[in-house]
Design a protein around this motif. Structure first.
Motif, PDB file in Angstrom:
ATOM      1  N   GLY A   1      -4.280  16.913  -6.053  1.00 38.63           N
ATOM      2  CA  GLY A   1      -3.952  15.485  -6.033  1.00 38.63           C
ATOM      3  C   GLY A   1      -2.576  15.239  -5.460  1.00 38.63           C
ATOM      4  N   THR A   2      -1.619  16.085  -5.819  1.00 37.09           N
ATOM      5  CA  THR A   2      -0.261  15.956  -5.297  1.00 37.09           C
ATOM      6  C   THR A   2      -0.251  16.160  -3.790  1.00 37.09           C
TER       7      THR A   2
ATOM      8  N   ASP B   1       1.979   6.719  -6.932  1.00 37.76           N
ATOM      9  CA  ASP B   1       0.960   7.693  -7.320  1.00 37.76           C
ATOM     10  C   ASP B   1       1.415   9.116  -7.019  1.00 37.76           C
ATOM     11  N   TYR B   2       2.079   9.301  -5.890  1.00 33.83           N
ATOM     12  CA  TYR B   2       2.595  10.615  -5.525  1.00 33.83           C
ATOM     13  C   TYR B   2       3.639  11.084  -6.539  1.00 33.83           C
ATOM     14  N   ASP B   3       4.548  10.197  -6.913  1.00 33.30           N
ATOM     15  CA  ASP B   3       5.567  10.562  -7.906  1.00 33.30           C
ATOM     16  C   ASP B   3       4.940  10.942  -9.248  1.00 33.30           C
TER      17      ASP B   3
ATOM     18  N   VAL C   1       0.835  -1.204   0.000  1.00 33.59           N
ATOM     19  CA  VAL C   1       0.000   0.000   0.000  1.00 33.59           C
ATOM     20  C   VAL C   1       0.864   1.245   0.000  1.00 33.59           C
ATOM     21  N   ILE C   2       1.886   1.286   0.856  1.00 30.48           N
ATOM     22  CA  ILE C   2       2.768   2.453   0.906  1.00 30.48           C
ATOM     23  C   ILE C   2       3.477   2.641  -0.425  1.00 30.48           C
TER      24      ILE C   2
ATOM     25  N   ASP D   1       0.164  14.010   1.678  1.00 31.94           N
ATOM     26  CA  ASP D   1      -0.360  13.878   3.038  1.00 31.94           C
ATOM     27  C   ASP D   1      -0.656  12.419   3.386  1.00 31.94           C
ATOM     28  N   LEU D   2      -1.215  11.684   2.438  1.00 33.11           N
ATOM     29  CA  LEU D   2      -1.508  10.269   2.671  1.00 33.11           C
ATOM     30  C   LEU D   2      -0.220   9.478   2.887  1.00 33.11           C
ATOM     31  N   LEU D   3       0.782   9.737   2.064  1.00 31.93           N
ATOM     32  CA  LEU D   3       2.062   9.051   2.203  1.00 31.93           C
ATOM     33  C   LEU D   3       2.705   9.384   3.546  1.00 31.93           C
TER      34      LEU D   3
END
Length: 70
Positions: free
Chosen positions: A53-54, A40-42, A33-34, A59-61
């Motif tokens: 979205g970024t 997705d962040y990259d 998951v991480i 924040d989620l990461l």
């Protein structure tokens, strides 16, 4: 809209659901998951079309790393 690395296999073992009888997640599940959120962040950081979205993925990461690993 960008394509997410989060897939249906991961959806079956949602690490965010906190139920009393839920089995403990393995390190491999949490890592998957991480890793998918990091990918997705990259992608969103390189695309630069959706700043929201970024920020969301950042924040989620950050939350996942602080909660489940470092």
């Amino acid at each position: 809209m960008m394509i997410s690395s989060y897939n249906t296999t991961m959806a079956y073992r949602d690490i965010f659901i906190k139920e009393p009888n839920q089995e403990k997640h393995s390190g491999e599940d949490i890592h998957a998951v991480i890793d998918s959120v990091h990918k997705d962040y990259d992608k969103s950081r390189k695309f630069r079309g959706e700043i929201e979205g970024t920020i969301y993925y950042r924040d989620l990461l950050s939350f996942l790393i602080k909660t489940y690993g470092h």
